[in-house]
Design a protein around this motif. Structure first.
Motif, PDB file in Angstrom:
ATOM      1  N   ARG A  51       7.045  72.006 -31.915  1.00  0.00           N
ATOM      2  CA  ARG A  51       6.817  71.034 -30.826  1.00  0.00           C
ATOM      3  C   ARG A  51       6.921  69.619 -31.380  1.00  0.00           C
ATOM      4  NH1 ARG A  51       2.030  72.525 -29.450  1.00  0.00           N
ATOM      5  NH2 ARG A  51       2.803  74.416 -28.443  1.00  0.00           N
ATOM      6  N   SER A  90       9.620  66.675 -30.350  1.00  0.00           N
ATOM      7  CA  SER A  90       9.286  65.378 -29.752  1.00  0.00           C
ATOM      8  C   SER A  90       9.664  64.208 -30.669  1.00  0.00           C
ATOM      9  CB  SER A  90       7.810  65.322 -29.345  1.00  0.00           C
ATOM     10  OG  SER A  90       7.028  65.624 -30.452  1.00  0.00           O
ATOM     11  N   SER A  91       9.796  64.465 -31.958  1.00  0.00           N
ATOM     12  CA  SER A  91      10.150  63.346 -32.853  1.00  0.00           C
ATOM     13  C   SER A  91      11.612  63.421 -33.311  1.00  0.00           C
ATOM     14  CB  SER A  91       9.229  63.364 -34.077  1.00  0.00           C
ATOM     15  OG  SER A  91       9.462  64.569 -34.805  1.00  0.00           O
TER      16      SER A  91
END
Ligand SMILES: Cc1ncc(COP(=O)(O)O)c(C=O)c1O
Length: 373
Positions: free
Chosen positions: A45, A49-50
């Motif tokens: 996750r 997201s990064s």
């Protein structure tokens, strides 16, 4: 390089996105992106997201290679090379492995690039015919008898597209041993691995049976994520991977960054992912068993043992006619249901491929039923 048209892909290019029901797809219904992201663990996750959209490592994301390696018994992360789908893997492998003077044996009917790329590279290709009267089974003795001194590679796709053939464990090991003894490399196209029907055991991966053998895998079929375009080669023979990596510099260089992370999420959650695929395919197989039993006047059906396709035959003088080309044409015009006639495999005009992986199969079969009525 000159290469013959890929007949099946040309047919899909014409029809796949223009019809209501693709009753002949080989993949399993694609995962919804939102559902897949819910399967992410903390690490993936955060990776998602990064994520930065730069180039990626040309051999594949190290965590993805490590995860792919866990699908095998003897394979390390460094024994894996990631590609844009199995198709790029096949292209790079056969282009770099064989040339004029080499002989290659490939199961047939089958996925065209498995023999066409070898032909385009200048190799002599023999097609190992799977026979319907033998239940499409792999005839290991006949295959081994076709070895020549210049045979370099045997390509076997199992579970098999389009017939659903799955060799027994004994046959598979016997073939791998015969290849090893003759110095012939076994290339196992295992893109339908993990979709064995009715508790049939998954075969050992080709790459685990011999140090020179090569396994081809992909996210598209059993893992139901064709849109990722993530595939791979796995082998302990790293010289092969090195040769492929050098050609890949001229094809895609590296994989799509988002796809690598999504593939990693999917593979880490493979129990859930494969359970969904098996559920879809199993339910569809039951619908088809019932349909083909009821319409034995029109079709003969060798029940597939694995994979997400089957290859029924038209009964001569039956109500569906004797030409698969003609049936497919009439059916798509009348109902919007797409079949894949066997002429797209360069095979005959009496068979067609049916796909077991789509969730609208029952509705599509109802339309075929109404059409025949
Ligand atoms: C036997 C076989 N190998 C390889 C492929 C290529 O897979 P992909 O399109 O995901 O690259 C396919 C696709 O249909 C296939 O059936």
């Amino acid at each position: 390089m000159r290469i013959a048209d890929f007949a099946l892909e040309r047919y899909f290019a014409r029809w796949e996105f223009a019809v209501k029901h693709v009753l002949c797809a080989s993949d399993v219904e694609g995962w919804p992106m939102a559902d897949l992201l819910e399967l992410a663990d903390d690490e993936t996750r955060a990776m998602w997201s990064s994520l930065r959209l730069g180039y990626t490592e040309s051999t594949g994301h190290p965590l993805l290679r490590r995860e792919i390696a866990t699908l095998y018994e003897t394979i390390d992360a460094d024994d894996v090379l990631v590609f844009a789908g199995a198709e790029e893997a096949i292209y790079c492998l056969l282009t770099t492995s064989v040339g004029p003077g080499d002989h290659v044996i490939v199961t047939f009917p089958g996925y065209q690039s498995l023999y066409e790329v070898a032909r385009a590279a200048g190799a002599q290709v023999s097609l190992h015919l799977l026979r319907e009267e033998d239940g499409w089974s792999l005839d290991v003795d006949r295959l081994v008898r076709s070895f020549r001194p210049e045979t370099r590679i045997v390509v076997v796709n199992a579970p098999h597209n389009p017939t659903g053939m799955l060799p027994s464990d004994e046959e598979w090991r016997r073939l791998a041993a015969a290849c090893a003894q003759a110095g012939v490399r076994l290339v196992a196209d295992e893109v339908y691995r993990f979709l064995e029907h009715d508790g049939a055991a998954a075969l050992p991966a080709g790459a685990d049976l011999d140090e020179r053998a090569i396994s081809i895998g992909v996210m598209s079929k059993s893992f139901a994520m064709a849109g990722l375009r993530i595939g791979w080669l796995a082998t302990r023979d790293r010289t092969v991977l090195d040769g492929c990596a050098r050609l890949k510099d001229y094809t895609t260089i590296c994989s799509s960054a988002p796809s690598e992370v999504l593939a990693l999420i999917g593979l880490r959650a493979r129990d859930r992912v494969l359970a969904r695929s098996r559920q879809i395919v199993g339910a569809n197989l039951a619908v088809l068993d019932e349909f083909f039993a009821r319409r034995a006047d029109a079709f003969t059906w060798v029940r597939p043992s694995g994979g997400s396709t089957g290859f029924p035959r038209l009964v001569p003088d039956g109500p569906a006619g004797a030409s698969a080309d003609r049936l497919a044409e009439r059916l798509v015009e009348a109902t919007g249901v797409l079949l894949l006639p066997s002429s797209t495999f360069g095979f005959d005009d009496a068979h067609f491929r049916i796909g077991l992986g789509r969730t609208d199969l029952r509705q599509a079969i109802e339309k075929v039923d109404a059409f025949l009525a």
